[in-house]
Design a protein around this motif. Sequence first.
Motif, PDB file in Angstrom:
ATOM      1  N   CYS A 170       0.796  -1.231   0.000  1.00  0.00           N
ATOM      2  CA  CYS A 170       0.000   0.000   0.000  1.00  0.00           C
ATOM      3  C   CYS A 170       0.828   1.280   0.000  1.00  0.00           C
ATOM      4  O   CYS A 170       0.280   2.360  -0.198  1.00  0.00           O
ATOM      5  CB  CYS A 170      -0.960   0.008   1.191  1.00  0.00           C
ATOM      6  SG  CYS A 170      -0.159   0.217   2.790  1.00  0.00           S
TER       7      CYS A 170
ATOM      8  N   THR B  46       2.425   2.695   2.559  1.00  0.00           N
ATOM      9  CA  THR B  46       2.487   3.383   3.843  1.00  0.00           C
ATOM     10  C   THR B  46       3.931   3.440   4.325  1.00  0.00           C
ATOM     11  O   THR B  46       4.650   2.442   4.266  1.00  0.00           O
ATOM     12  CB  THR B  46       1.634   2.641   4.891  1.00  0.00           C
ATOM     13  OG1 THR B  46       0.281   2.634   4.456  1.00  0.00           O
ATOM     14  CG2 THR B  46       1.730   3.292   6.257  1.00  0.00           C
TER      15      THR B  46
ATOM     16  N   CYS C  75       3.166  -3.417   6.031  1.00  0.00           N
ATOM     17  CA  CYS C  75       2.635  -2.725   7.208  1.00  0.00           C
ATOM     18  C   CYS C  75       1.724  -3.690   7.975  1.00  0.00           C
ATOM     19  O   CYS C  75       1.306  -4.724   7.447  1.00  0.00           O
ATOM     20  CB  CYS C  75       1.879  -1.473   6.783  1.00  0.00           C
ATOM     21  SG  CYS C  75       0.325  -1.770   5.929  1.00  0.00           S
TER      22      CYS C  75
END
Length: 59
Positions: free
Chosen positions: A12, A14, A39
């Motif tokens: 993603c 992050t 994450c």
Amino acid sequence: MSAEEPVACARCGTLRGEDPAQALTWSTQVERGVRQWLCPDCSRTHVRDIEGKLPDEYW
């Protein structure tokens, strides 16, 4: 990995924060010789795929 190099989730994007306690919740895997970080949210979402060692294409 150098201290200046930011760590980002391979799924993603992050960015991992500076808090050492939070950093412990991240997962790492080596895929085709490349270290990838996940994450906590992506790790939880894909835990069965990770445990089953399914290729990323199936996620």
